[in-house]
Write an enzyme that holds these catalytic residues in place. Structure first.
Site, PDB file in Angstrom:
ATOM      1  CD  GLU A  41      -2.478   1.453   2.633  1.00 31.59           C
ATOM      2  OE1 GLU A  41      -2.737   2.620   3.004  1.00 31.59           O
ATOM      3  OE2 GLU A  41      -2.763   0.439   3.316  1.00 31.59           O
ATOM      4  NE  ARG A  45       0.041   8.614   5.006  1.00 28.13           N
ATOM      5  CZ  ARG A  45       0.202   7.866   6.089  1.00 28.13           C
ATOM      6  NH1 ARG A  45       1.362   7.898   6.739  1.00 28.13           N
ATOM      7  NH2 ARG A  45      -0.772   7.091   6.519  1.00 28.13           N
ATOM      8  CE  LYS A 129      -5.550   2.241   6.572  1.00 34.51           C
ATOM      9  NZ  LYS A 129      -4.590   2.941   5.701  1.00 34.51           N
TER      10      LYS A 129
END
Length: 212
Positions: A41, A45, A129
């Site tokens: 993943e 960012r 998640k």
């Protein structure tokens, strides 16, 4: 197929990776693959995250690469264009989920409450998640959710470590955890790919059986 249940079966740990310099993208992915991890993943960012994602998608076919920290429809579209094979959000709004479900990729929406779990489940998804896992209640919270909603599977992320991962993985509704400890910044910045491979190999054994 928007549901990501199959994504959660790839590895007991999904590395949550933030890459500042795209030149590290391929070596990090190869180091994880060498340790038996076949999934990443990659968080969105950093300004160069999409470049790193595209490099991994194009040059490391053994890795299933997804985009994490998807906050907007525009980010999701850009991630798909860059080669993302699944999408992960830290939380989810109705409008964001509407858009994610149009893209045809496995989606892991972030949830932290029973109401959020139920809302996502109503949209036909059974994989989510759980974030931020530690502050939101940890293994005890997920065990409690599993009683009334046993069909949903979770990837807890946020505050999960090698030490705490087994407490999550022993739960029937947790096939994997997400963690950033597999790619420590110090190892990436010093090009210490052997350390990442060793951490990946250690992670594959969390379920009591090596992968890869």
């Amino acid at each position: 197929m928007a549901d990501a249940t199959s994504v959660l079966q790839v590895s007991p740990v999904i590395p949550v990776v933030t890459i500042d310099d795209p030149r590290h993208a391929v070596p990090v992915a190869k180091a994880l693959a060498d340790g038996g991890i076949r999934i990443i993943e990659l968080t969105l960012r950093t300004d160069s995250a999409l470049t790193s994602l595209a490099l991994i998608a194009n040059e490391v076919p053994d890795i299933l690469v997804g985009a994490g920290t998807v906050l907007t429809a525009a980010q999701a579209d850009a991630a798909v264009s860059a080669g993302a094979q699944f999408l992960v959000s830290p939380g989810v709004t109705a409008s964001l989920l509407d858009h994610l479900l149009t893209l045809g990729l496995p989606v892991l929406p972030g949830v932290a409450t029973v109401g959020e779990v139920m809302a996502v489940q109503e949209r036909g998804l059974a994989a989510m998640k759980f974030f931020p896992a530690g502050p939101a209640g940890g293994p005890a919270y997920l065990a409690a959710i599993g009683a009334p909603i046993p069909q949903v599977r979770f990837c807890p992320t946020g505050g999960v470590s090698l030490a705490s991962a087994p407490d999550y993985l022993k739960l029937p509704n947790v096939p994997c955890v997400g963690g950033s400890w597999l790619t420590p910044r110090s190892a990436v910045e010093s090009d210490d790919w052997s350390q990442i491979t060793a951490l990946a190999r250690q992670a594959t054994e969390l379920l009591g059986r090596p992968l890869g």
